[in-house]
Motif scaffolding. Structure first.
Motif, short mmCIF file in Angstrom:
data_model
loop_
_atom_site.label_atom_id
_atom_site.label_comp_id
_atom_site.label_asym_id
_atom_site.label_seq_id
_atom_site.Cartn_x
_atom_site.Cartn_y
_atom_site.Cartn_z
N LEU A 288 0.80 -1.22 0.00
CA LEU A 288 0.00 0.00 0.00
C LEU A 288 0.83 1.27 0.00
O LEU A 288 0.34 2.34 -0.32
N GLU B 246 -4.18 7.17 -7.56
CA GLU B 246 -2.91 7.73 -8.02
C GLU B 246 -2.98 8.22 -9.46
O GLU B 246 -2.43 9.26 -9.80
N ILE C 238 -5.13 5.71 3.44
CA ILE C 238 -5.11 4.29 3.80
C ILE C 238 -5.84 4.09 5.12
O ILE C 238 -6.66 3.19 5.27
N MET D 185 -5.98 1.84 -4.76
CA MET D 185 -4.91 2.84 -4.76
C MET D 185 -4.44 3.28 -6.15
O MET D 185 -4.26 4.47 -6.37
N GLN E 182 -1.10 9.96 1.64
CA GLN E 182 -1.43 8.59 1.25
C GLN E 182 -1.72 7.74 2.50
O GLN E 182 -2.66 6.96 2.51
N ILE F 24 -8.03 -2.15 -0.60
CA ILE F 24 -7.29 -0.87 -0.67
C ILE F 24 -6.24 -0.94 -1.76
O ILE F 24 -6.06 0.01 -2.52
#
Length: 124
Positions: free
Chosen positions: A25, A70, A49, A66, A45, A62
């Protein structure tokens, strides 16, 4: 920034950051001495999370989400996952709101001497 600096900036433990990295992650680069270094954006970030974890998402979910955050690009698979997670959270919110409403009823009637029923039981 180094791992301790990121932990302080994000308000998490160094152990949590290592776990996020193990789960894929969070990414760092290593110095010649083996120290982890993170970009300045890593604190944001980590916050995200944590929000996903707090909402009950798994590491796997997750991890799938992600890249969409991004890049701003959402695959059909990721979109399906996002919709499913949103729907799950909506159900949780509805359940919590119902529990809050029942508590409000109990609180409101708690001081009433003539309260003879069970205000915490739904009518039916």
């Amino acid at each position: 920034m180094r791992i301790g600096e990121l932990a302080a900036a994000a308000g998490v433990s160094v152990r949590a950051l290592r776990y996020y990295e193990e789960q894929g992650l969070l990414a760092s680069r290593r110095s010649a001495g083996g120290h982890r270094h993170y970009p300045e954006s890593a604190a944001d970030q980590v916050w995200l999370i944590q929000q996903f974890y707090a909402a009950g998402l798994s590491s796997k979910a997750i991890l799938a989400i992600m890249p969409c955050i991004e890049t701003g690009e959402v695959t059909p698979e990721a979109l399906a996952l996002l919709v499913a997670e949103r729907d799950r959270i909506d159900r949780q919110v509805e359940g919590l709101a119902s529990a809050r409403d029942r508590l409000d009823t109990i609180i409101t009637t708690a001081g009433t001497p003539s309260c003879t029923g069970h205000p915490y039981r739904p009518a039916g």
